[in-house]
Scaffold this motif. Structure first.
Motif, mmCIF file in Angstrom:
data_model
loop_
_atom_site.group_PDB
_atom_site.id
_atom_site.type_symbol
_atom_site.label_atom_id
_atom_site.label_comp_id
_atom_site.label_asym_id
_atom_site.label_seq_id
_atom_site.Cartn_x
_atom_site.Cartn_y
_atom_site.Cartn_z
ATOM 1 N N GLU B 170 0.840 -1.215 0.000
ATOM 2 C CA GLU B 170 0.000 0.000 0.000
ATOM 3 C C GLU B 170 0.869 1.257 0.000
ATOM 4 O O GLU B 170 0.533 2.259 -0.628
ATOM 5 C CB GLU B 170 -0.916 0.012 1.228
ATOM 6 N N GLU B 171 1.977 1.178 0.738
ATOM 7 C CA GLU B 171 2.916 2.299 0.760
ATOM 8 C C GLU B 171 3.522 2.504 -0.634
ATOM 9 O O GLU B 171 3.720 3.635 -1.077
ATOM 10 C CB GLU B 171 4.016 2.018 1.796
ATOM 11 N N VAL B 172 3.810 1.401 -1.315
ATOM 12 C CA VAL B 172 4.332 1.500 -2.688
ATOM 13 C C VAL B 172 3.300 2.179 -3.587
ATOM 14 O O VAL B 172 3.628 3.102 -4.351
ATOM 15 C CB VAL B 172 4.705 0.097 -3.240
ATOM 16 N N LEU B 173 2.060 1.763 -3.482
ATOM 17 C CA LEU B 173 0.994 2.380 -4.296
ATOM 18 C C LEU B 173 0.841 3.863 -3.963
ATOM 19 O O LEU B 173 0.678 4.704 -4.849
ATOM 20 C CB LEU B 173 -0.347 1.678 -4.033
ATOM 21 N N THR B 174 0.898 4.183 -2.684
ATOM 22 C CA THR B 174 0.676 5.563 -2.247
ATOM 23 C C THR B 174 1.826 6.471 -2.666
ATOM 24 O O THR B 174 1.643 7.488 -3.329
ATOM 25 C CB THR B 174 0.529 5.606 -0.701
ATOM 26 N N LYS B 175 3.026 6.084 -2.276
ATOM 27 C CA LYS B 175 4.190 6.940 -2.512
ATOM 28 C C LYS B 175 4.475 7.133 -4.000
ATOM 29 O O LYS B 175 4.811 8.224 -4.450
ATOM 30 C CB LYS B 175 5.407 6.338 -1.798
ATOM 31 N N SER B 176 4.326 6.079 -4.771
ATOM 32 C CA SER B 176 4.720 6.146 -6.192
ATOM 33 C C SER B 176 3.808 7.055 -7.008
ATOM 34 O O SER B 176 4.176 7.465 -8.110
ATOM 35 C CB SER B 176 4.742 4.740 -6.789
ATOM 36 N N GLN B 177 2.639 7.373 -6.474
ATOM 37 C CA GLN B 177 1.752 8.280 -7.221
ATOM 38 C C GLN B 177 2.341 9.672 -7.367
ATOM 39 O O GLN B 177 1.934 10.431 -8.237
ATOM 40 C CB GLN B 177 0.377 8.341 -6.562
ATOM 41 N N ASP B 178 3.294 10.009 -6.501
ATOM 42 C CA ASP B 178 3.998 11.289 -6.648
ATOM 43 C C ASP B 178 5.018 11.252 -7.782
ATOM 44 O O ASP B 178 5.559 12.281 -8.168
ATOM 45 C CB ASP B 178 4.763 11.639 -5.354
ATOM 46 N N VAL B 188 1.428 -3.661 -11.132
ATOM 47 C CA VAL B 188 1.216 -5.104 -11.131
ATOM 48 C C VAL B 188 0.482 -5.450 -9.843
ATOM 49 O O VAL B 188 0.973 -5.165 -8.747
ATOM 50 C CB VAL B 188 2.540 -5.894 -11.174
ATOM 51 N N VAL B 189 -0.683 -6.040 -10.006
ATOM 52 C CA VAL B 189 -1.514 -6.374 -8.863
ATOM 53 C C VAL B 189 -1.995 -7.811 -9.048
ATOM 54 O O VAL B 189 -2.855 -8.081 -9.882
ATOM 55 C CB VAL B 189 -2.702 -5.385 -8.774
ATOM 56 N N GLY B 190 -1.396 -8.712 -8.304
ATOM 57 C CA GLY B 190 -1.754 -10.127 -8.434
ATOM 58 C C GLY B 190 -2.907 -10.496 -7.538
ATOM 59 O O GLY B 190 -2.925 -11.571 -6.955
ATOM 60 N N ALA B 191 -3.870 -9.616 -7.452
ATOM 61 C CA ALA B 191 -5.000 -9.840 -6.544
ATOM 62 C C ALA B 191 -6.188 -10.337 -7.341
ATOM 63 O O ALA B 191 -6.490 -9.811 -8.409
ATOM 64 C CB ALA B 191 -5.365 -8.545 -5.846
ATOM 65 N N THR B 192 -6.862 -11.324 -6.799
ATOM 66 C CA THR B 192 -8.061 -11.798 -7.474
ATOM 67 C C THR B 192 -9.227 -11.856 -6.491
ATOM 68 O O THR B 192 -10.309 -12.297 -6.841
ATOM 69 C CB THR B 192 -7.820 -13.204 -8.075
ATOM 70 N N LYS B 193 -9.011 -11.375 -5.287
ATOM 71 C CA LYS B 193 -10.082 -11.385 -4.277
ATOM 72 C C LYS B 193 -10.704 -9.995 -4.173
ATOM 73 O O LYS B 193 -10.018 -8.979 -4.232
ATOM 74 C CB LYS B 193 -9.514 -11.788 -2.910
ATOM 75 N N ALA B 194 -12.009 -9.975 -3.971
ATOM 76 C CA ALA B 194 -12.765 -8.719 -3.940
ATOM 77 C C ALA B 194 -12.194 -7.709 -2.938
ATOM 78 O O ALA B 194 -11.939 -6.557 -3.299
ATOM 79 C CB ALA B 194 -14.230 -9.018 -3.608
ATOM 80 N N ALA B 195 -11.983 -8.150 -1.717
ATOM 81 C CA ALA B 195 -11.574 -7.214 -0.658
ATOM 82 C C ALA B 195 -10.257 -6.530 -1.004
ATOM 83 O O ALA B 195 -10.102 -5.310 -0.849
ATOM 84 C CB ALA B 195 -11.454 -7.958 0.671
ATOM 85 N N ILE B 200 -7.172 -1.809 -3.050
ATOM 86 C CA ILE B 200 -6.234 -1.243 -4.027
ATOM 87 C C ILE B 200 -6.895 -0.122 -4.829
ATOM 88 O O ILE B 200 -6.317 0.947 -5.028
ATOM 89 C CB ILE B 200 -5.690 -2.364 -4.938
ATOM 90 N N ARG B 201 -8.107 -0.342 -5.271
ATOM 91 C CA ARG B 201 -8.812 0.690 -6.048
ATOM 92 C C ARG B 201 -9.071 1.955 -5.229
ATOM 93 O O ARG B 201 -9.158 3.056 -5.785
ATOM 94 C CB ARG B 201 -10.126 0.139 -6.602
ATOM 95 N N SER B 202 -9.185 1.794 -3.906
ATOM 96 C CA SER B 202 -9.389 2.986 -3.071
ATOM 97 C C SER B 202 -8.114 3.839 -3.033
ATOM 98 O O SER B 202 -8.164 5.046 -2.847
ATOM 99 C CB SER B 202 -9.830 2.602 -1.655
ATOM 100 N N ILE B 203 -6.958 3.209 -3.250
ATOM 101 C CA ILE B 203 -5.694 3.974 -3.263
ATOM 102 C C ILE B 203 -5.383 4.492 -4.671
ATOM 103 O O ILE B 203 -4.952 5.620 -4.849
ATOM 104 C CB ILE B 203 -4.514 3.101 -2.768
#
Lengths: 275, 275
Positions: B170-178, B188-195, B200-203
């Motif tokens: 989450e920190e990678v997703l957050t910080k890299s947006q700058d 790259v998001v290897g997630a297949t579960k709803a939660a 991830i989409r909220s970030i």
């Protein structure tokens, strides 16, 4: 190469110098540009001039890959030219899911497949155990795992504090010790400060550390040696630009030899003092 | 390629399928081994058979690099053969200090230097901002940053809890947006579960996500689509083995086309339902 063979080399040459072959076509002396393969020609002369002072060479793979298939050929010729007693490092920062890391391992370790037969490869830890293990399955080959790097960006994630009271790079050092022994695993540690080196040595007392950032990137060789050395030396200290670009003229190899010799003589003092 | 051009392709083909070219000489049909360049020959036929169903191709660089200079040539021919409207991904997981990352960027983006001209490259975040930025300096080129990978080792570091209450990914997703906008940065998001996808989409609501792990690696395309899609689709879903090795016989291309078509038809349904 085994750990004891590497240590023997260090004692013989009284050096733990690694020469980084970050060979940049825009920085090599102009008179070499007429050669058929200027990058290899440059490396060849650098290796001839420095190998009595260095125990290791570290081609930085990006500098070769930037030229595609042609660059890969320069890399192969360079690797073949490095004297067999020297420890060779593919500075590639690879790492992927298991079967893919297995193929990267073949790229750098399996001469029959790729033409390359490095002793070691640098690997990034982000993807975890199964991204590192395939590299450890090759006998007498080494993984050099990124732990704490010397660039500004090391502060973005590597030094973040975890809820287990470790910083991320400490967790990398701790967890990865379950994956391979100090006979097959080294760490990239861009630390040149006493406190940091002492902290790292308390976690990985036996492992070799590859230390960049001495020389052109600053950093004191004495501090690294005093606080980083263990009973089998346990250090490979890299210098790239300060040696290979010591001169941009026709005397580049001679000047590289002088720089390498200077570092080696300093290392001899520290080996006597701290080993 | 720009984001709107990619979205246009997705609408036109009614597909967000990425075909992974993890082309393994040991797995391709035996009759191809007589070809001058079996890996390219396989890829060529796979591309011919699937390009009407796929918006993207992702050569996994390890599979080419394992063969040294020769592999690099197969890669170059493959890239040149991919239709220009398709988004190309060098799945390379690179990342190094600034000047070195700059050279990796040339390796994958600068045709004059390396012979390769990919639209994007996957990059590992461990070394932080200055290891990623050089890739973002190329116009209309993309970084696809590793955030949460689909392998078992993702639990080793990516999901560790930080003292700021975030997990590392989450920190990678957050910080890299700058570091870059959603016009030049994917994850790259290897997630297949709803939660996980919702988190991830909220970030990163606007960014494209490259999702591996659907198909041979398991994972539900419906769940990924339902919880991962945004207004510009925002998804590239990769399938490698399930498509390219759908048959090991002479009908491999035909069977690959059938598999790709099946996925595309399912994607069409989800585009209608969730876009």
């Amino acid at each position: 190469m085994t750990k004891s063979q590497l240590f023997e080399q260090i004692l013989q040459k009284q050096s733990y110098l690694c020469v980084g072959l970050d060979t940049d076509i825009q920085k090599i002396p102009k008179h070499l540009l007429q050669a058929k393969d200027p990058i290899f020609e440059f490396n060849k002369q650098i290796i001839d001039a420095t190998h009595q002072y260095a125990v290791s060479y570290k081609p930085n793979i990006a500098f070769y890959e930037a030229f595609g298939a042609k660059g890969w050929e320069s890399l192969q010729k360079t690797l073949e030219y490095i004297p067999k007693e020297c420890f060779t490092i593919a500075d590639a920062k690879r790492g992927d899911i298991g079967n893919t890391s297995g193929l990267y391992a073949r790229a750098f370790f399996d001469e029959q497949s790729s033409g390359l037969n490095f002793d070691s490869v640098t690997v990034a830890p982000y993807m975890g155990e199964d991204s590192v293990k395939p590299f450890l399955e090759f006998a007498d080959k080494w993984v050099i795992l990124l732990a704490f790097t010397s660039n500004a960006g090391s502060k973005d994630f590597q030094t973040l504090s975890l809820t287990n009271e470790k910083q991320l790079f400490e967790e990398v050092l701790t967890k990865s010790q379950d994956w391979g022994s100090s006979e097959q695993l080294m760490y990239v540690v861009g630390a040149t400060k006493a406190a940091m080196l002492q902290k790292i040595r308390s976690i990985v007392p036996e492992h070799f550390l590859l230390v960049p950032g001495v020389g052109a990137q600053g950093g004191s060789l004495e501090e690294v040696s005093k606080f980083g050395m263990n009973k089998q030396c346990g250090l490979l200290v890299n210098s790239s630009r300060a040696i290979i670009y010591a001169s941009s003229g026709e005397d580049f190899a001679e000047k590289a030899a002088q720089e390498a010799k200077k570092v080696q003589e300093e290392m001899k003092v520290y080996l006597n003092a701290y080993l």
